[in-house]
Each structure stands twice: as structure tokens, then as C-alpha cells.
Design a protein around this motif. Structure first.
Motif, PDB file in Angstrom:
ATOM      1  N   HIS A 132      41.555  49.178  31.457  1.00 12.26           N
ATOM      2  CA  HIS A 132      41.117  48.004  30.701  1.00 12.26           C
ATOM      3  C   HIS A 132      41.555  48.005  29.236  1.00 12.26           C
ATOM      4  N   THR A 133      41.791  49.189  28.635  1.00 10.77           N
ATOM      5  CA  THR A 133      42.209  49.207  27.224  1.00 10.77           C
ATOM      6  C   THR A 133      43.525  48.435  27.097  1.00 10.77           C
ATOM      7  N   PHE A 134      44.450  48.758  28.011  1.00  3.95           N
ATOM      8  CA  PHE A 134      45.729  48.024  28.028  1.00  3.95           C
ATOM      9  C   PHE A 134      45.538  46.630  28.623  1.00  3.95           C
ATOM     10  N   GLY A 135      44.725  46.570  29.678  1.00  2.62           N
ATOM     11  CA  GLY A 135      44.553  45.310  30.422  1.00  2.62           C
ATOM     12  C   GLY A 135      44.024  44.190  29.531  1.00  2.62           C
ATOM     13  N   HIS A 136      42.983  44.489  28.728  1.00  4.01           N
ATOM     14  CA  HIS A 136      42.417  43.441  27.863  1.00  4.01           C
ATOM     15  C   HIS A 136      43.437  42.987  26.824  1.00  4.01           C
TER      16      HIS A 136
END
Ligand code: GLY
Length: 347
Positions: free
Chosen positions: A234-238
């Protein structure tokens, strides 16, 4: 926080069981139900709900805008107003019928109206069934930033009716499958079949994903430690979601998380000893399903800008969830800007 009861039947309708449960929580028939839903769900799922759950026949209906637009303070203000106008009291029950956005917004309304009233989640998307409708995170957006205002507040019941998945477009189903793959990577279960069997049943994993999420949330309901593993990818995904939004590139949350997991697995091989074959298997599985975006150095700088605004950014480093091996996640692994550049260019 009170505990949520989950209704998920594999052989009979979950909605029929929901009807029984609602009668139990409303034995005198005096409680009022307010169904919150959006235009798409209204058309595709509401008739099925009312047909199978007569207890909800005389509910009030409140229609929300589709997608993230329903998580806007102006909309929440309107719903608070409608509830007050129609005389909703502390015994009223909010029933969220929809995907993750409806569950997030409706949960927030329930958490705040008259200092908290009961609510029921009936997720209609695969993503909401395995994630958003479970675990008590409720939220709205603020100033274009997602989920900035919210509360931890559990639904009384979450009713998962897999029959609703038949109404979903393929793209939406895929998005949920990526969230399920997140759980499989975190638990290390079923990966061989998922990677090699094209007929692998993701829907068959719903119960397992819910049980896993419930166990993680039970040990860390307020997201201070272990629960952070659920942010794998999610760090990259968001950041990718924000980037796509500003460039008007259409993408789902699940797709962005799937690409985020690719970067996280690549970095896991470099930093915490994940075997390269797990990374390669995932990469090949993902490439069979979508064209992984190719970003230029300029795009990556923009991505890094979004990552710096993330709550998982600390002292100039990005705090990521990485995998030592499938089933063995590590939280808060510091990742530098250069490592992000390397992952996006090389993964
Ligand atoms: N969706 C991540 C969590 O509920 O913590």
C-alpha cells in the motif's frame, strides 16, 4: 469496542440468515433501519436484498454518490441532516449496502451520529468483502487526501453474500483478487495453486481472508503494530493511485496495490532475504493479468512526492512492509528514495 458478528454461508443464502439476525436485534419491531447505498448498487443489489430480507422492507433509503465522492464532508453533512429530519434516534441502525466507499462513509456516519449508533455492513464488492467491511476502520476524505478523518468503530454485523459478486464487472472482481493475493502472500497459503492454476478460486478464499483479517485486527485493533502488515503493497499503491488520479489514468485500488506488491517483493529480495523465485512467480502471475506501468525518472520523482506525504514516511525514509518469506512479513522496514527508484525501474 464491540465485536462484529460475521455472516457468511457457503451453501445457503447469507441474506436469509441476516433476516433472522435483524429480527433478533429488533424483537419489538421498533428500531428503524436506514439503508445507505449508491446508484449502481441500488439498481443491481437492492431488489435482491429487500426480497431476501423482509425485515428491511420498510427501511428508509439514502442514496450516496458513486465511489470516493461519497466520502466527502458535504455529503456526510447531508446524510446527518436527513437522519435528523426523519427522526432517527439512538436505536436507529445504519445498513451499508455497497463497496468499500459506502462501508467507510456509512460506518463513519454511524460512529458519529448521536455519538454512535449500530450499523450493519453488507459488502457488494470482493474488495469490501475481504477488507473494507471487516475490522472497524471507518473514514472520510479531507482536502483530496484519502481517509484522513475517521474512527475505529465496529459494525454489529457484517453479512457477506457471494451472490452479489455476479453483478460485478470483471475489472472490479480482479481488483478484489489482488487484495486476496495480498492475504495469500501474508499467510503463505495456496500460493503454488494461485500462481500455477488458471482456474484457482479466489472467491473460495473469502472466508480464509476474513478469518485472517479478524485475527490480525483482534491483536491490534487500533493499528499500532501488527495490523500494519495489512498495508503490504500500500505504501507504493496509494502513491500510484494519487499519481494516476492526477494524470487521469484509470486504475482501481486493487491494481495499484498489486503493482505496489511487485515493488515490495523486489525490495524484499534485496533487503530482507526473500527468495528470488517467490518474486519471479508473482511477477509472472501479475504480468499475465495486467500491463505493469513503466514509469520514467520524472514520473518516479512525482511518485516519491506522494510517498513523502504518506503517514508511513518517517525521517526521510519510507516505512514499508516487506516479506522475509511468504507468510513472514516485516513491518516498518525503512526504504530510501534511491531504493524506491531502483524498485520502480527494475521490478
Ligand atoms: N485495510 C487495512 C486495515 O484495515 O487495516
Amino acid at each position: 469496542m464491540k465485536k462484529t458478528q460475521i455472516i457468511l454461508n457457503t451453501r445457503k443464502s447469507s441474506l436469509k440468515s441476516l433476516d433472522l439476525k435483524l429480527r433478533q436485534i429488533n424483537p419489538e419491531g421498533e428500531r428503524r433501519f436506514f439503508i445507505l447505498t449508491d446508484e449502481n448498487v441500488l439498481e443491481h443489489c437492492l431488489p435482491t436484498l429487500i426480497y431476501n430480507v423482509p425485515e428491511l422492507e420498510s427501511s428508509d433509503f439514502l442514496e450516496l454518490p458513486v465511489g470516493e465522492a461519497c466520502k466527502d464532508l458535504a455529503i456526510i453533512h447531508e446524510v446527518w441532516g436527513s437522519l435528523l429530519e426523519s427522526g432517527a434516534d439512538r436505536d436507529a441502525v445504519i445498513v451499508n449496502l455497497g463497496g468499500g466507499c459506502v462501508c467507510d462513509a456509512g460506518g463513519f456516519i454511524a460512529a458519529t451520529f448521536k455519538r454512535g449508533i449500530d450499523f450493519v455492513n453488507i459488502p457488494t464488492s470482493l474488495t469490501a468483502m475481504v477488507d473494507a467491511a471487516i475490522g472497524g476502520k471507518t473514514a472520510i476524505n479531507f482536502d483530496n487526501s484519502k481517509n484522513q478523518i475517521g474512527a475505529f468503530y465496529n459494525p454489529l454485523l457484517t453479512c457477506v453474500e457471494p451472490a452479489f459478486l455476479q453483478t460485478l464487472p470483471q475489472k472490479e472482481l480482479r481488483s478484489g483478487e489482488y487484495e486476496i493475493m495480498k492475504t495469500l502472500l501474508l499467510t503463505g497459503s495456496h500460493l503454488e495453486s494461485a500462481f500455477s492454476d488458471p482456474s484457482f478460486s479466489y472467491i473460495g478464499c473469502i472466508q480464509e481472508c476474513i478469518d485472517f483479517k479478524l485475527s490480525v485486527v483482534a491483536s491490534d485493533p487500533l493499528d499500532k503494530g501488527l495490523r500494519k502488515i495489512l498495508n503490504f503493497g500500500h505504501t507504493f499503491g496509494h502513491a500510484l493511485e494519487a499519481y494516476n488520479l492526477s494524470h487521469k489514468v484509470e486504475s482501481s485500488h486493487g491494481e495499484c496495490v498489486a503493482v505496489g506488491m511487485l515493488y515490495a517483493l523486489y525490495l524484499s529480495t534485496k533487503k530482507v532475504g526473500l527468495d528470488a523465485s517467490s518474486y519471479r512467480q508473482y511477477k509472472s502471475w501479475l504480468s499475465n493479468r495486467m500491463a505493469v506501468p513503466r514509469l520514467s525518472l520524472k514520473d518516479i520523482e512525482e511518485l516519491l512526492g506522494y510517498m513523502r506525504h504518506d503517514k508511513k514516511h518517517h525521517d526521510g525514509e519510507h516505512l514499508c512492509v516487506l516479506l522475509q518469506e511468504p507468510g513472514v512479513p516485516m513491518i516498518d522496514v525503512p526504504v530510501s528514495d534511491n531504493e524506491v527508484r531502483d524498485a520502480v525501474l527494475s521490478a
